[in-house]
Design an enzyme around this catalytic site. Structure first.
Site, PDB file in Angstrom:
ATOM      1  N   SER A  69       0.792  -1.238   0.000  1.00  0.00           N
ATOM      2  CA  SER A  69       0.000   0.000   0.000  1.00  0.00           C
ATOM      3  C   SER A  69       0.819   1.279   0.000  1.00  0.00           C
ATOM      4  O   SER A  69       0.260   2.357  -0.196  1.00  0.00           O
ATOM      5  CB  SER A  69      -0.923   0.018   1.212  1.00  0.00           C
ATOM      6  OG  SER A  69      -2.002  -0.833   0.993  1.00  0.00           O
ATOM      7  N   LYS A  72       0.288   3.513  -2.927  1.00  0.00           N
ATOM      8  CA  LYS A  72      -0.973   4.220  -3.218  1.00  0.00           C
ATOM      9  C   LYS A  72      -0.856   5.731  -3.417  1.00  0.00           C
ATOM     10  O   LYS A  72      -1.404   6.263  -4.386  1.00  0.00           O
ATOM     11  CB  LYS A  72      -2.002   3.886  -2.139  1.00  0.00           C
ATOM     12  CG  LYS A  72      -2.492   2.433  -2.222  1.00  0.00           C
ATOM     13  CD  LYS A  72      -3.348   2.062  -1.025  1.00  0.00           C
ATOM     14  CE  LYS A  72      -3.865   0.640  -1.126  1.00  0.00           C
ATOM     15  NZ  LYS A  72      -4.502   0.188   0.123  1.00  0.00           N
ATOM     16  N   TYR A 195      -3.188  -3.224 -10.369  1.00  0.00           N
ATOM     17  CA  TYR A 195      -3.125  -2.886  -8.946  1.00  0.00           C
ATOM     18  C   TYR A 195      -2.271  -3.915  -8.183  1.00  0.00           C
ATOM     19  O   TYR A 195      -1.419  -3.550  -7.367  1.00  0.00           O
ATOM     20  CB  TYR A 195      -4.544  -2.805  -8.374  1.00  0.00           C
ATOM     21  CG  TYR A 195      -4.572  -2.698  -6.866  1.00  0.00           C
ATOM     22  CD1 TYR A 195      -4.211  -1.519  -6.217  1.00  0.00           C
ATOM     23  CD2 TYR A 195      -4.929  -3.791  -6.080  1.00  0.00           C
ATOM     24  CE1 TYR A 195      -4.211  -1.433  -4.836  1.00  0.00           C
ATOM     25  CE2 TYR A 195      -4.938  -3.714  -4.699  1.00  0.00           C
ATOM     26  CZ  TYR A 195      -4.580  -2.537  -4.080  1.00  0.00           C
ATOM     27  OH  TYR A 195      -4.564  -2.464  -2.706  1.00  0.00           O
ATOM     28  N   TYR A 247      -4.379   4.245   7.961  1.00  0.00           N
ATOM     29  CA  TYR A 247      -5.663   3.564   8.143  1.00  0.00           C
ATOM     30  C   TYR A 247      -6.339   3.977   9.438  1.00  0.00           C
ATOM     31  O   TYR A 247      -6.442   5.155   9.726  1.00  0.00           O
ATOM     32  CB  TYR A 247      -5.465   2.036   8.083  1.00  0.00           C
ATOM     33  CG  TYR A 247      -4.735   1.600   6.853  1.00  0.00           C
ATOM     34  CD1 TYR A 247      -5.288   1.820   5.599  1.00  0.00           C
ATOM     35  CD2 TYR A 247      -3.496   0.985   6.927  1.00  0.00           C
ATOM     36  CE1 TYR A 247      -4.628   1.431   4.459  1.00  0.00           C
ATOM     37  CE2 TYR A 247      -2.821   0.594   5.778  1.00  0.00           C
ATOM     38  CZ  TYR A 247      -3.400   0.824   4.560  1.00  0.00           C
ATOM     39  OH  TYR A 247      -2.757   0.447   3.438  1.00  0.00           O
ATOM     40  N   VAL A 265       1.075  -3.298   4.265  1.00  0.00           N
ATOM     41  CA  VAL A 265       0.845  -4.468   5.105  1.00  0.00           C
ATOM     42  C   VAL A 265       2.043  -5.435   5.116  1.00  0.00           C
ATOM     43  O   VAL A 265       2.144  -6.302   5.977  1.00  0.00           O
ATOM     44  CB  VAL A 265      -0.474  -5.141   4.662  1.00  0.00           C
ATOM     45  CG1 VAL A 265      -0.275  -5.988   3.424  1.00  0.00           C
ATOM     46  CG2 VAL A 265      -1.106  -5.908   5.787  1.00  0.00           C
TER      47      VAL A 265
HETATM   48  N1  GLN Z   1      -2.013  -5.532  -1.900  1.00  0.00           N
HETATM   49  C1  GLN Z   1      -2.640  -5.332  -0.616  1.00  0.00           C
HETATM   50  C2  GLN Z   1      -4.136  -5.446  -0.739  1.00  0.00           C
HETATM   51  O1  GLN Z   1      -4.661  -4.931  -1.675  1.00  0.00           O
HETATM   52  C3  GLN Z   1      -2.221  -4.004  -0.068  1.00  0.00           C
HETATM   53  C4  GLN Z   1      -2.816  -3.746   1.286  1.00  0.00           C
HETATM   54  C5  GLN Z   1      -1.902  -2.996   2.226  1.00  0.00           C
HETATM   55  O2  GLN Z   1      -0.696  -2.914   2.092  1.00  0.00           O
HETATM   56  N2  GLN Z   1      -2.503  -2.500   3.286  1.00  0.00           N
HETATM   57  O3  GLN Z   1      -4.794  -6.056   0.040  1.00  0.00           O
END
Ligand code: GLN
Length: 315
Positions: A69, A72, A195, A247, A265
């Site tokens: 993430s 993003k 993605y 988050y 994550v």
């Molecule tokens: N690729 C992960 C997902 O889409 C990214 C989520 C994250 O890093 N919080 O679930």
């Protein structure tokens, strides 16, 4: 932060924080993407890159991991450059969601737009905007754009990518819901594939700090001199990172740390101190919010020690 802080002192602090927190074993490896469960729990890297392009690091700063993430805000920036603010804002909000990153609920209420570009729904909407006409065009565009931030060629972790292709049904569901509301293009598989690829770029903590330093230097990579983002959009990325970057911990983060940041994550956190430095921490044990446990501790202490909170008056 005292502007005159020396690289030597920064180095001393970084080494100290590494030793202080390397024994912390709270949190757990993310397992919902099966490949991420293979990360080494003891890996811990801290890096800082100044806007002069100097990098100092401690611990496992070369340990590779997938960006997840943390990608993003950068794709949000790419969408802004490609389509301009008005069009992008018609597709995504800028409101902290108060929900976990993979939430689908917020879409149904409000304006049909995802809450912001840093939750999965908003991120998928942004990837949809940059995907181009062919799969190759989208992949090449992402690759080139991320390489401008890190300053070297990037590879994809194919096993993580395929793991997400196999198991990422929640993200597909989010994409379908957005299609239902007419928020994204109908070629969902293409968007979701892209993605998953953007989440699978392999980086290390040193790369995180370079990407962050590029935003700290108004979009200019301090190591290569290459422009990665138009200066006028940097503020928009940083605002979202400060309000939505961690988050369901975003409010605590703004309060305690006050550094525009983004977590992933897989255990990376990247933070931007505008006009000063970029900070990158990697440690794969994450808490219930999906944020690196050691990473949060390092940022909290760095912010307090060096007075890096963006609303704190500089000496
Ligand atoms: N690729 C992960 C997902 O889409 C990214 C989520 C994250 O890093 N919080 O679930």
């Amino acid at each position: 932060m005292n502007k005159n802080i020396s690289v030597e002192l920064l180095n001393e602090i970084v080494q100290e924080l590494y030793h202080k927190y390397k024994g912390v074993n709270d949190g757990s490896l993310a397992t919902y993407i099966p490949e991420l469960a293979k990360a080494k729990p003891n890996h811990f890297g801290i890096s800082i890159t100044t806007i002069d392009g100097e990098t100092i690091s401690a611990g496992d700063f070369e340990a590779p991991f997938t960006i997840q993430s943390v990608s993003k805000p950068f794709v949000f920036g790419m969408a802004l450059e490609k389509h301009g603010m008005d069009h992008v804002r018609s597709k995504v909000g800028v409101e902290p969601s108060g929900e976990p990153f993979h939430s689908i609920i917020k879409l149904d209420t409000d304006s049909k737009r995802p809450a912001n570009p840093l939750v999965n729904a908003g991120a998928i909407a942004m990837t949809d905007l940059v995907k181009g006409t062919t799969q190759k065009e989208g992949r090449d565009f992402l690759q080139k754009s991320f390489e401008a931030y890190v300053g070297h060629p990037l590879n994809i972790d194919l096993s993580v990518y395929e793991s997400e292709i196999d198991t990422g049904h929640r993200n597909r569901a989010i994409a379908h819901l957005m299609l239902h509301f007419g928020m994204i293009d109908k070629e969902i598989e293409k968007t979701v594939d892209l993605y998953f690829r953007q989440c699978s770029f392999i980086i290390n903590s040193s790369d995180l700090s370079t990407m962050a330093a590029t935003l700290a230097k108004d979009g200019l990579n301090p190591k290569t001199g290459e422009r990665a983002l138009e200066e006028r959009y940097v503020k928009s990325l940083l605002t979202l990172m400060l309000t939505c970057g961690l988050y369901t911990y975003a409010g605590e983060w703004a309060f305690n740390v006050g550094i525009p940041a983004k977590s992933g994550v897989s255990g990376g956190i990247l933070g931007v101190v505008p006009g000063r430095m970029g900070i990158g921490v990697y440690s794969p044990l994450v808490d219930s919010h999906g944020n690196s446990v050691r990473g949060v501790k390092v940022f909290e202490e760095l912010s307090q020690k060096l007075k890096l909170h963006v609303l704190e008056k500089n000496p």
